[in-house]
Scaffold this motif. Structure first.
Motif: not given
Ligand code: ADP
Length: 496
Positions: A394, A453-455, A448, A443, A458, A423, A397-398
């Motif tokens: 993550n 990403g699939s949400g 994503s 978010v 986390l 990060d 990716r973000y």
């Molecule tokens: P996804 O597969 O969409 O990444 P996650 O459950 O890993 O699903 O994360 C949920 C959401 O949290 C993500 O869609 C992203 O919007 C936000 N997110 C997670 N990690 C980060 C990060 N390091 N920086 C910014 N946003 C993040």
């Protein structure tokens, strides 16, 4: 991740193979095998009543004995006084007095004795005078000689029983003594036996019936309780704690059902989108509408969407296994010794090329304390690596090209090991920070999707952390980006 929980799956299969009966079979008992509450209550009340009745009978017998004893002493005294008055009225000498006593109308069980001043027995209604010894030292005789009247209670060798004595000194100087059997507790009990047994039997029967009626009433109160609306019942005060617990349980079951419905709707929605894309491109190819030069491009789209679906299904399976592991009391091996610095290093190694592709610098730092102690935690190695992978993935990716990701392993003063992933990416708005751990929450959905990403990542991290007794937190990085931190419990580090 699918492989991460193979152990759970194999365990489950092993369990099924053993042919264990379903859990519900154990809990289902035939109506006959069940305890009867009414019978239990009736028996308890009956036993208590019987015990109480026995104690009351004994106490009553004791009190009754004291009363009877006093009454006997008083009757004896009266009889003695009236007999002495009769003899004195005739101012009889020894022979006359003995003759008067011989003919006196006395109850059969009363022993009459006439004793001379020197203690010699002149007359006895129940013993041979010649066989009797001198009575001068008998306490009641001494008392009568001194004060005119005396009484005593003791065992009589002549009558072979406990005896009550009353004596009066006559005008002529002789002592008239009357004696009767002294009542005994056992004798009193014997005389009370029949009425007592009758009362006892009645009390036991009445208490059994009362217990039965009361328990039926309790059972009928319980049977009309409206379980769908526990707090709306007009139930007795004593049932309220139970109903309150039922209401709480119902609330949480309803919440779980709503969560499940939301989850199912999300899953359907998330799977439908790639399927629509796949189906659309496949149809274009199938009908021959797609231009030959586009077919390869469309196949790429189809492949990409299928990959996305596959990774989502993998993550869903992971979550479902984590749910099972939690619900079934952790059948997965949670006692492995996992070196956090090594797990972090392995994750950084695996994701180095992905970071490079995105133009992100990926660094690992292990604090001196953590390195020295080889910050080890007890848990499941694959789950811990999966948590680290999700967080670092993550963070890459973000992020933005030129940004960086810092993975750190730290050791708190209290010995708690921590994995921190910081990060310099897009960051998460403060009000959404807690929500990112919810299933399917994104978010920025388009970003994503773009990055596959699939949400669910986390949600998996949070769930796995819970299984380790660890906590996950997220905060803002300075000047921008996010910091995720997993803190393992301190005691988990003290492992071999
Ligand atoms: P996804 O597969 O969409 O990444 P996650 O459950 O890993 O699903 O994360 C949920 C959401 O949290 C993500 O869609 C992203 O919007 C936000 N997110 C997670 N990690 C980060 C990060 N390091 N920086 C910014 N946003 C993040």
């Amino acid at each position: 991740m699918a492989a991460a929980f193979e152990s759970i799956e194999s365990h489950e299969q092993a369990g099924a193979g053993e042919g264990r009966p379903p859990a519900s079979c154990d809990s289902r008992k035939s109506a006959r095998a069940r305890r009867l509450l009414s019978r239990d209550i009736a028996r308890t009340v009956m036993a208590a009543t019987a015990g109480l009745a026995v104690v009351c009978t004994l106490l009553f017998a004791l009190v009754f004995y004291v009363v009877v004893d006093r009454q006997a002493a008083s009757d004896l005294s009266k009889e003695c006084v009236s007999l002495a008055a009769g003899i004195d009225a005739r101012s009889a000498d020894a022979a006359q007095a003995a003759a008067l006593l011989e003919n006196a109308m006395m109850p059969a069980d009363t022993r009459v004795t006439l004793i001379a001043e020197d203690g010699g027995v002149l007359f006895d209604s129940q013993a041979d005078v010649a066989a009797l010894d001198n009575h001068a030292l008998r306490p009641e005789v001494i008392q009568a000689m001194e004060t005119g009247e005396g009484e005593a209670g003791r065992y009589s060798a002549t009558l072979n029983r406990e005896t009550l004595y009353h004596s009066i000194r006559l005008d002529e100087g002789f002592v008239l003594r009357l004696a009767v059997s002294k009542p005994t507790v056992l004798g009193v009990l014997r005389s009370l036996a029949l009425p007592c047994v009758a009362v006892l039997a009645l009390a036991v029967a009445a208490s059994f019936a009362a217990g039965w009626v009361v328990s039926r009433k309790i059972a009928s109160e319980l049977s009309v309780v409206d379980l769908d609306h526990p707090l709306e019942n007009d139930a007795p005060h004593e049932l309220m704690p139970l109903l309150e617990r039922l209401a709480d349980q119902k609330k949480s079951i309803d919440a779980q059902a709503a969560e499940r419905r939301r989850f199912t709707a999300n899953v359907s929605h998330e799977l439908k989108t790639p399927l629509t894309v796949i189906s659309g491109y496949a149809e274009l190819i199938d009908r021959g509408i797609a231009r030959p030069e586009d077919v390869v491009k469309f196949a790429g789209y189809i492949h990409g969407e299928a990959q996305h679906m596959k990774s989502m299904v993998d993550e869903l399976l992971t979550l479902s296994r984590l749910d099972d592991a939690q619900a079934e009391g952790l059948k997965v091996d949670m006692d492995q010794r996992v070196s956090l610095p090594q797990a972090a290093a392995a994750t950084v190694r695996r994701l180095a090329s992905s970071a490079e592709r995105c133009g992100v610098t990926l660094r690992l730092a292990v604090s001196d304390e953590a390195a020295k102690a080889d910050a080890a935690v007890a848990g499941n190695a694959r789950m811990i690596e999966e948590m680290a992978r999700n967080l670092v993935e993550n963070a890459i990716r973000y992020n933005e090209p030129g940004g960086s990701v810092d993975v750190a392993v730290l050791l708190d003063e209290d010995g708690a090991a921590k994995l921190r992933v910081s990060d310099t990416g897009v960051g998460i708005p403060a009000d959404l920070r807690e929500k990112v751990f919810e299933r399917f929450f994104c978010v920025d959905e388009s970003r994503s999707k773009e990055t596959g990403g699939s949400g669910l990542g986390l949600a998996i991290v949070k769930h796995a952390a819970q299984l380790h007794g660890a906590t996950v937190s997220v905060s803002a990085n300075d000047p921008h980006g996010s910091v995720f931190e997993v803190r393992f419990p301190a005691q988990r580090r003290r492992i071999a």
